[in-house]
Design an enzyme around this catalytic site. Structure first.
Site, PDB file in Angstrom:
ATOM      1  N   CYS A   1       0.831  -1.198   0.000  1.00  0.00           N
ATOM      2  CA  CYS A   1       0.000   0.000   0.000  1.00  0.00           C
ATOM      3  C   CYS A   1       0.874   1.260   0.000  1.00  0.00           C
ATOM      4  O   CYS A   1       1.630   1.481  -0.934  1.00  0.00           O
ATOM      5  CB  CYS A   1      -0.986  -0.043   1.166  1.00  0.00           C
ATOM      6  SG  CYS A   1      -2.330   1.173   1.024  1.00  0.00           S
TER       7      CYS A   1
ATOM      8  N   HIS B   1      -3.677  -4.997  -0.449  1.00  0.00           N
ATOM      9  CA  HIS B   1      -3.306  -5.518   0.866  1.00  0.00           C
ATOM     10  C   HIS B   1      -3.344  -7.044   0.840  1.00  0.00           C
ATOM     11  O   HIS B   1      -4.416  -7.630   0.962  1.00  0.00           O
ATOM     12  CB  HIS B   1      -4.283  -5.010   1.932  1.00  0.00           C
ATOM     13  CG  HIS B   1      -4.136  -3.567   2.261  1.00  0.00           C
ATOM     14  ND1 HIS B   1      -3.326  -3.117   3.278  1.00  0.00           N
ATOM     15  CD2 HIS B   1      -4.689  -2.463   1.696  1.00  0.00           C
ATOM     16  CE1 HIS B   1      -3.379  -1.795   3.345  1.00  0.00           C
ATOM     17  NE2 HIS B   1      -4.204  -1.368   2.389  1.00  0.00           N
TER      18      HIS B   1
ATOM     19  N   GLU C   1      -2.532  -9.043   3.161  1.00  0.00           N
ATOM     20  CA  GLU C   1      -2.974  -9.546   4.463  1.00  0.00           C
ATOM     21  C   GLU C   1      -4.491  -9.495   4.612  1.00  0.00           C
ATOM     22  O   GLU C   1      -5.043 -10.109   5.531  1.00  0.00           O
ATOM     23  CB  GLU C   1      -2.303  -8.749   5.594  1.00  0.00           C
ATOM     24  CG  GLU C   1      -2.876  -7.372   5.868  1.00  0.00           C
ATOM     25  CD  GLU C   1      -2.422  -6.283   4.919  1.00  0.00           C
ATOM     26  OE1 GLU C   1      -2.742  -5.106   5.181  1.00  0.00           O
ATOM     27  OE2 GLU C   1      -1.750  -6.599   3.904  1.00  0.00           O
TER      28      GLU C   1
END
Length: 212
Positions: A82, A192, A194
């Site tokens: 990001c 992202h 995650e």
């Protein structure tokens, strides 16, 4: 056992990144740190971030982490996420601030006047949610991830590399933009991993095994 440093400069929810990496790398030494010495000692480095570019650059310098980031990006497997991707470039239109200058190019805002979907509806900025990521070529971090798989995004700005060969993936949202970049030991993504379910976890697992 591999040591993985997740750089903490006060911007973003780093525990979610750490938990995701711990999930795919059991038994490895995964830690969040703002200590430049621990970043320098780590075998792999993750550089995440959320928030505004001027704040991120200011906080990075306030913690004395710039030299550690530059050194890590020069020599060891390095993953930007990001804002951590955007900070690698030379300049950002968000706040009109210089970045780290590791990669050539700039960071620009989505052109809201042109943000129209294929059905004619207006697209909102920030770009938030799941979207397809089109791989621009083979890379170790794409292993086992189908081209066009969906990842999770939250952003109003995106990178424009000065060297087209840096682009590792593209995504369409009103305009086609670079959603991942790669060069030598560096891989960085606007999305992202995650927060991106199975595809994101696979990318993180690939990063742990990656030998650039």
């Amino acid at each position: 056992m591999t040591s993985v440093a997740i750089i903490d400069y006060g911007m973003g929810n780093l525990r979610s990144v750490a938990k995701a990496i711990e999930h795919v790398a059991p038994g490895h030494d995964v830690f969040v740190t703002s200590d430049p010495a621990r970043v320098a000692a780590a075998e792999r480095v993750v550089f995440p971030g959320q928030g505004a570019m001027p704040d991120c650059m200011r906080e990075l310098d306030a913690r004395g982490l710039r030299p550690a980031v530059l050194a890590a990006a020069a020599e060891k497997p390095f993953l930007g996420i990001c804002i951590g991707q955007q900070m690698l470039f030379q300049h950002s239109a968000e706040g009109d601030v210089p970045g780290l200058g590791i990669l050539p190019g700039e960071v620009v805002r989505f052109p809201e006047a042109k943000m129209v979907a294929t059905d004619g509806s207006r697209l909102k900025v920030p770009h938030m949610g799941w979207n397809e990521v089109r791989q621009c070529g083979p890379h170790a971090l794409w292993e086992g991830i189908p081209d066009g798989d969906r990842f999770y995004f939250v952003h109003s700005y995106f990178v424009v590399p000065a060297d087209a060969s840096l682009t590792a993936a593209e995504t369409d949202y009103g305009v086609r933009f670079t959603s991942a970049v790669a060069r030598a030991n560096i891989f960085a993504a606007q999305f992202h991993p995650e927060k991106s379910a199975a595809a994101g976890l696979r990318l993180l697992a690939n990063f742990i095994r990656w030998q650039p």
